[in-house]
Design a protein around this motif. Structure first.
Motif, PDB file in Angstrom:
ATOM      1  N   MET A  89      47.509  53.710  -6.412  1.00 14.85           N
ATOM      2  CA  MET A  89      47.967  53.719  -7.805  1.00 14.85           C
ATOM      3  C   MET A  89      48.906  54.881  -8.111  1.00 14.85           C
ATOM      4  O   MET A  89      49.433  54.986  -9.213  1.00 14.85           O
ATOM      5  N   LEU A  90      49.097  55.777  -7.136  1.00 14.55           N
ATOM      6  CA  LEU A  90      49.955  56.932  -7.413  1.00 14.55           C
ATOM      7  C   LEU A  90      51.416  56.525  -7.504  1.00 14.55           C
ATOM      8  O   LEU A  90      52.196  57.150  -8.213  1.00 14.55           O
ATOM      9  N   GLY A  91      51.754  55.491  -6.722  1.00 16.34           N
ATOM     10  CA  GLY A  91      53.149  55.055  -6.770  1.00 16.34           C
ATOM     11  C   GLY A  91      54.091  55.969  -6.003  1.00 16.34           C
ATOM     12  O   GLY A  91      55.276  56.023  -6.293  1.00 16.34           O
ATOM     13  N   VAL A  92      53.554  56.698  -5.044  1.00 19.20           N
ATOM     14  CA  VAL A  92      54.421  57.497  -4.174  1.00 19.20           C
ATOM     15  C   VAL A  92      54.082  57.174  -2.727  1.00 19.20           C
ATOM     16  O   VAL A  92      52.979  56.711  -2.423  1.00 19.20           O
ATOM     17  N   ALA A  93      55.043  57.436  -1.842  1.00 22.16           N
ATOM     18  CA  ALA A  93      54.871  57.072  -0.445  1.00 22.16           C
ATOM     19  C   ALA A  93      53.651  57.772   0.157  1.00 22.16           C
ATOM     20  O   ALA A  93      52.849  57.153   0.857  1.00 22.16           O
ATOM     21  N   ALA A  94      53.488  59.053  -0.162  1.00 24.70           N
ATOM     22  CA  ALA A  94      52.390  59.799   0.453  1.00 24.70           C
ATOM     23  C   ALA A  94      51.045  59.194   0.062  1.00 24.70           C
ATOM     24  O   ALA A  94      50.105  59.163   0.859  1.00 24.70           O
ATOM     25  N   GLY A  95      50.954  58.673  -1.157  1.00 23.64           N
ATOM     26  CA  GLY A  95      49.708  58.075  -1.606  1.00 23.64           C
ATOM     27  C   GLY A  95      49.363  56.854  -0.782  1.00 23.64           C
ATOM     28  O   GLY A  95      48.221  56.684  -0.344  1.00 23.64           O
ATOM     29  N   VAL A  96      50.365  56.005  -0.548  1.00 23.34           N
ATOM     30  CA  VAL A  96      50.108  54.794   0.236  1.00 23.34           C
ATOM     31  C   VAL A  96      49.762  55.159   1.672  1.00 23.34           C
ATOM     32  O   VAL A  96      48.821  54.599   2.260  1.00 23.34           O
ATOM     33  N   VAL A  97      50.491  56.112   2.224  1.00 22.41           N
ATOM     34  CA  VAL A  97      50.199  56.533   3.599  1.00 22.41           C
ATOM     35  C   VAL A  97      48.778  57.074   3.675  1.00 22.41           C
ATOM     36  O   VAL A  97      47.990  56.708   4.552  1.00 22.41           O
ATOM     37  N   GLY A  98      48.449  57.943   2.725  1.00 22.75           N
ATOM     38  CA  GLY A  98      47.110  58.522   2.725  1.00 22.75           C
ATOM     39  C   GLY A  98      46.057  57.445   2.550  1.00 22.75           C
ATOM     40  O   GLY A  98      45.044  57.430   3.256  1.00 22.75           O
ATOM     41  N   GLY A  99      46.288  56.538   1.608  1.00 21.11           N
ATOM     42  CA  GLY A  99      45.332  55.469   1.372  1.00 21.11           C
ATOM     43  C   GLY A  99      45.148  54.621   2.614  1.00 21.11           C
ATOM     44  O   GLY A  99      44.024  54.310   3.018  1.00 21.11           O
ATOM     45  N   GLY A 100      46.274  54.238   3.229  1.00 23.60           N
ATOM     46  CA  GLY A 100      46.212  53.413   4.427  1.00 23.60           C
ATOM     47  C   GLY A 100      45.446  54.105   5.541  1.00 23.60           C
ATOM     48  O   GLY A 100      44.579  53.515   6.188  1.00 23.60           O
ATOM     49  N   MET A 101      45.760  55.381   5.736  1.00 30.08           N
ATOM     50  CA  MET A 101      45.083  56.100   6.817  1.00 30.08           C
ATOM     51  C   MET A 101      43.601  56.293   6.497  1.00 30.08           C
ATOM     52  O   MET A 101      42.752  56.273   7.382  1.00 30.08           O
TER      53      MET A 101
END
Lengths: 499, 142, 483
Positions: C321-333
């Motif tokens: 929900m952050l809407g930034v690349a690092a958030g998705v990467v972190g979430g995925g990992m």
């Protein structure tokens, strides 16, 4: 080719003629065979008819050679052929199942007459759909109704008698209302041919007589359809009727009533009159929503599983009514589609319960304890049928709900979409009550042993179950037919031109 | 023949219809219910038949000197409807006979009482778990 | 083998396993060999899919098209491959563990257990490889239904009640909210295909925000509060089920769905602009804190782990929900890191239950002396969840914190850090007490769980370490999502 030309009438005549043959033969097995052959002949006719009208053409057949507005016309368009297919296919499936079940539930000396009544009901239902004459609809309606009163009364429980009587009273009132409605229409137009009526009505539409006729027809058909709040006859009738009668009526009778509603309201009165000038759509919408919610809620509290399914039918009829109330082609598509899909799921469920009755003699919730392990195939059929009722993909129930909700959302009526989805959740609850008992509660040690139902029952049940999944994945036939039928009904108002 | 007197057939039909309907609803005796139902249907027959009458018209038999005929079609239709009505009454009476055999009564209230007596002790005896809610019979019966 | 064929095999293999398991139900050794062998086979297939040169561009696998434009179809993309890899790797490991656990515990109906397990894995694979939201939904429901017999495995009244909560919440939310969101999306734009960058056009923020809320709360499997009750309820299931399904497959299917929706239906740029996303992030943050706080109060070990899972899942939702690349990467990992950490913890909880017959945290004092290996593994799992080096959880937390910093929402950063402290308090304290507090009764020598279970515990705790040392392939895989 002359044989093919007579298909529209043959589909009705064959079961009609087979009925007295059953009585004359008076031998259970032979009667069953005759009924089976008749049902399959009708099914064959229905398939042949559907293949002829699939391109949107209309078959017109003049009964006895009398030309249309004077003589009785049989008129089969796509919608009609589709419903004919539903009815005859369900009859064929149910009769496949019937032999053992009927021998078990009906006294031997009545079996032949039972099949005769069954065939009469079938002929009546098919006739309602095939005919293009308003008065003929009434006659066939009464043929099928009288036969179904008799069929319901043959249930083993004595409450079946009372249920049949209630149905008789309410059904007769409904049919009489329809008769009055037709009378009003005749008064204003001087014709009974549906096609002719549709052409002449607009000129006189703005009269109280036509409006009164409309009102009588709505209530009358609503009674036959078991539309909330005119559904009171339905739960007991379905609950106490013999198993195959419940299955057959649940799968076909209300569908045919819905067909009559579509035919009269959209076909004869026309879309503009029914859905825009009269507050018909709004009334239907409110009743549909109430039907969905109340039917599902009451179903949750039922102790008799057949009764539960009957209340669920009230809710499902609500979905169909809601589809019509949306008053768009998409909505009518959803209604017609659900007609087909609901026939499949209720047919499968009631037949599976028929197998339970055959082995267990009861469909009370408590008696089903542990049945999942003793009748695995039967109960697996109930699982799939139940999932279909809830609307879980990839079953037909999901497809219906999908089209219905999309049609609702086209208008932006999201509260209605919520109602439909909440109906699904309620269905989840009542279906799961059954499955929990069947799978998670052990069978009491004192209970007599039960074994799996015979193959002659399992095969038709599973054919329907597979149809539930097949038509949930390959939807060309059902959705395609429903879409085109709805377009014919809505687009070329009041009715498609003759060929 | 306009106005009220001209429509007296219709008023009779409406009166009969309401009377029949009232009997169906109010009477607990199944036979009386059927009588009411018959009345209800018959009113519609009258309605149809009077519909076919053309003022000053003759019976629809080709005769010299007669120009105006009544419409025969509603009469023919009602012939069919009468047959249907008779059949309905027959089936209804047959059901009443069987109800009488099964319950020993044709009073709706007694039948209801017997059904309830059959259903409820049954429920309480078998049903020790709390899963099963109250049966909604009452709402299902008119 | 082409990627398309591989995908078909990936979906079919677990189903074929089901057939095998049922067919050889009366011969436990053969039945379990089949399960473990096809588990390994499945992982190899998924790995082959990931290693094939053009796997991302391979044509999709079309199964059926019930509604025009809405097929049941499969295709591979990085997030899905990652989920499939985790689930397929942990399936044989869990099966190995289950062999020891189920036999030692003398559980009934083991054939049903393994069969339902295989169906669940098949459903998880379907979710991972879904080409559109509709396909994902279909398998999402299959997963719910197929795990129901596992939750109610014990057949007791408690299990039945739990089953009702489980099914009611998961199916209820998915039908009322998720399906509604899908239908609404369909009626707006006429597609549900997962498309890089999102599918929406210029719909108003209000509509999109409402849709996003419906999607997120409709995904009951992600256990965002207030729809989290099913997860603690599901803990009545046998521990292997809790381990694989309620720490990995089912809950990860939930957060995976949210990641997919965020990345491929909305697109992270759209998410970044939506006010609703901020509110959902706040709800996730609340879930993180409350989950941790509730976990602290739980004395039952599995219940504590369950609430810990609820809290950890919201890390991933937060990232999405952050809407930034690092958030998705972190979430995925974090999907992967948490999977390895939490499954280790559950394995240990089950091992303690089997070997020492203890289910309460307060009974575990001094258990490190009788079950040293298990307690060590517990410590490793706990540290990985907390996010301390040298364990895998470090990286995902790193990127998540990075994501919160990128958006400038320092409150969320604070939440993540506070939660980590809470994690230490309620997770790391357990092995610490196990090793350093004297037991009530004197130790009676080493008594560990059955060997198959111990091997499984070893594999997953080694995995926690390996994911720290060799996290780069994973990072690159998830990074490809945003290309």
């Amino acid at each position: 080719m002359s044989f093919l030309e007579h298909l529209p009438v043959l589909i009705v005549i064959v079961p009609l003629m087979a009925a007295p043959i059953c009585v004359l033969l008076d031998r259970p097995r032979l009667a069953w065979l005759v009924a089976l052959i008749a049902a399959f002949s009708s099914l064959f006719c229905a398939i042949a008819l559907l293949s002829q009208v699939l391109d949107g053409s209309v078959i017109s057949y003049e009964l006895g050679g009398w030309a249309a507005p004077w003589g009785i016309e049989y008129r089969i368009d796509l919608l009609g052929a589709f419903v004919l297919l539903i009815v005859s296919a369900m009859a064929a499936a149910v009769l496949d199942f019937a032999k053992a079940s009927v021998e078990h539930e009906i006294p031997t000396d009545r079996i032949a007459r039972f099949y005769a009544a069954f065939l009469l009901a079938l002929a009546g239902l098919l006739g309602i759909v095939a005919t293009g004459d308003a008065f003929n609809v009434f006659v066939f309606l009464e043929i099928s109704s009288l036969a179904s009163y008799a069929l319901i009364s043959m249930g083993r429980d004595r409450r079946a008698l009372n249920a049949a009587f209630q149905y008789l009273v309410m059904g007769t009132i409904g049919a009489t209302f329809i008769l009055i409605g037709i009378g009003f229409l005749y008064m204003m137009t001087g014709t009974l041919n549906m096609q002719d009526l549709a052409e002449r009505l607009p000129a006189v539409a703005d009269t109280n007589t036509v409006r009164a006729g409309f009102a009588f027809l709505t209530v009358g058909i609503g009674l036959k359809l078991a539309m909330f709040p005119l559904h009171l006859w339905l739960p007991n009738a379905y609950a106490y009727a013999p198993s195959i009668v419940s299955a057959f009526l649940a799968a076909t009778a209300t569908k045919v009533a819905l067909y009559v509603m579509l035919r009269f309201m959209l076909g004869i009165f026309g879309v503009d009159f029914s859905l825009h000038e009269m507050p018909f759509a709004w009334i239907l919408m409110v009743l549909g929503v109430l039907g969905i919610l109340s039917g599902s809620l009451v179903a949750i509290y039922q102790d008799n599983v057949k009764r539960m399914l009957a209340y669920s039918s009230v809710a499902q009829i609500g979905y169909m009514v809601l589809g019509i109330a949306i008053a768009t082609t998409a909505g009518v598509t959803a209604a017609v589609l659900h007609m087909f899909n609901h026939a499949l799921m209720k047919g499968a469920l009631f037949l599976a319960l028929g197998a339970v009755v055959y082995r267990l003699g009861s469909v009370r919730l408590n008696d089903l304890s542990g049945l999942g392990w003793h009748m695995p195939w039967t109960m697996a059929a109930v699982v799939v049928g139940g999932l279909s009722l809830i609307g879980v993909p990839p079953t037909v129930g999901f497809i219906s709900k999908w089209y219905l909700v999309i049609a609702v959302l086209e208008h932006g009526w999201w509260p209605l979409a919520l109602v439909v989805l909440i109906g699904s959740v309620l269905a989840l609850i009542y279906v799961w009550r059954v499955l929990e008992v069947a799978y998670l509660r052990p069978r009491p040690a004192s209970a007599p042993p039960v074994s799996e139902a015979p193959l002659s029952m399992l095969i038709p049940v599973w054919l329907l179950v597979i149809a539930n999944i097949y038509f949930g994945i390959a939807t060309h036939l059902s959705v395609g037919s429903a879409e085109r039928a709805a377009a014919l009904l809505m687009g070329t108002a009041p009715m498609g031109g003759a060929q | 023949m306009n106005g009220l007197p001209g429509l007296y057939n219709d008023f009779i039909a409406i009166f009969l219809m309401m009377a029949g309907f009232y009997v169906v609803i109010s009477q607990g005796n199944l036979v009386k219910k059927l009588v009411g139902l018959g009345l209800f249907q018959t009113s519609v027959f009258i309605f149809y038949i009077s519909m076919g009458k053309v003022a000053g018209g003759n019976a629809p038999i080709l005769t010299d000197g007669v120009e105006v005929y009544s419409n025969p079609l509603p009469h023919v239709l009602i012939l069919t409807a009468i047959v249907v009505g008779v059949a309905t009454t027959a089936v209804g009476l047959a059901l009443v006979v069987r109800i009488q055999e099964a319950y020993g009564t044709v009073e709706e209230d007694d039948i209801q009482a017997q059904d309830d007596a059959e259903e409820w002790p049954d429920d309480t005896a078998q049903d020790s778990s709390k899963d099963t809610g109250p049966d909604a019979n009452g709402s299902a019966r008119s | 083998m082409t990627p398309t064929l591989l995908m078909a095999l990936i979906l079919l293999l677990p189903l074929a396993t089901t057939v095998g398991v049922v067919a050889f139900g009366r011969r436990p050794n053969l039945r379990e060999t089949i399960t473990v062998a096809s588990g390994i086979g499945l992982f190899l297939l998924v790995a082959m899919l990931g290693l094939s040169p053009d796997w991302m561009d391979a044509p999709r696998l079309l199964l059926a098209e019930p509604i025009e434009g809405l097929p049941i179809a499969f295709s591979a993309e990085p997030l899905g491959l990652m989920f499939a890899l985790v689930a397929s790797f942990l399936w044989p490991v869990t099966s190995l563990y289950a062999i020891g656990y189920m036999r030692a515990h003398h559980e009934q109906n083991q054939t049903r257990f393994y069969a339902a397990f295989a169906v669940s894995i098949s459903a998880a694979m379907g979710i991972a490889l879904a080409d559109n939201m509709f396909t994902l939904f279909v398998f999402y429901e299959v997963l719910t239904v197929s795990t129901y017999p596992l939750v109610t495995h014990a057949g007791t009244d408690a299990a039945k009640r739990a089953g009702r909560v489980y099914l009611g919440l998961l199916m209820g939310t998915s039908i009322v909210f998720l399906l509604l969101a899908m239908l609404w999306t369909w009626s707006l734009i006429g597609t549900l295909d997962f498309t890089p960058g999102g599918v929406f056009g210029d719909e108003s923020g209000l509509v999109l925000g409402t849709l996003l809320v419906l999607f997120v709360i409709g995904t009951g499997k992600a256990a965002i509060m207030p729809f989290h009750r099913w997860l603690p309820a599901a803990m009545v299931a046998p521990t292997p089920v809790s381990a694989l399904l309620h720490a990995v497959a089912v809950v990860k299917a939930g957060v995976f769905t949210i990641l997919k929706v965020a990345v491929y239906l909305f697109g992270i740029d759209t998410i970044a602009d939506l006010a609703a996303a901020d509110w959902l992030a706040a709800l996730a943050a609340l879930t993180i804190l409350l989950g941790s706080l509730v976990a602290m109060t739980k004395d039952n070990l599995k219940a504590r782990l369950a609430y810990s899972t609820i809290s950890q899942l919201s890390y991933i939702i937060l990232g999405a929900m952050l809407g930034v690349a690092a958030g998705v990467v972190g979430g995925g990992m974090h999907v992967v890191m948490h999977a390895f950490g939490k499954i280790t913890l559950f394995f240990c909880a089950g091992a303690i239950m089997v070997a020492a017959h203890k289910t309460r945290v307060s009974e575990l004092d001094g258990l490190g002396r009788t079950m040293p290996l298990t307690m060590l593994a517990f410590l490793i799992g706990a540290l990985s969840i907390v996010g301390l080096p040298p364990f895998g959880g470090t990286w995902s937390k790193w990127w998540l914190v990075q994501g919160t910093l990128d958006t400038g929402l320092w409150m969320l950063t604070a939440v993540l850090l506070i939660s980590s402290l809470l994690n230490i308090a309620y997770l790391v304290s357990i092995p610490v007490r196990g090793f350093f507090v004297a037991p009530a009764a004197p130790a009676t020598g080493v008594k560990e769980a059955p060997l198959p279970s111990l091997i499984a515990i070893g594999i997953t705790s080694a995995g926690c370490l390996a994911l720290f040392l060799w996290a780069d392939p994973l990072y690159r895989l998830v990074g490809e999502v945003l290309q």
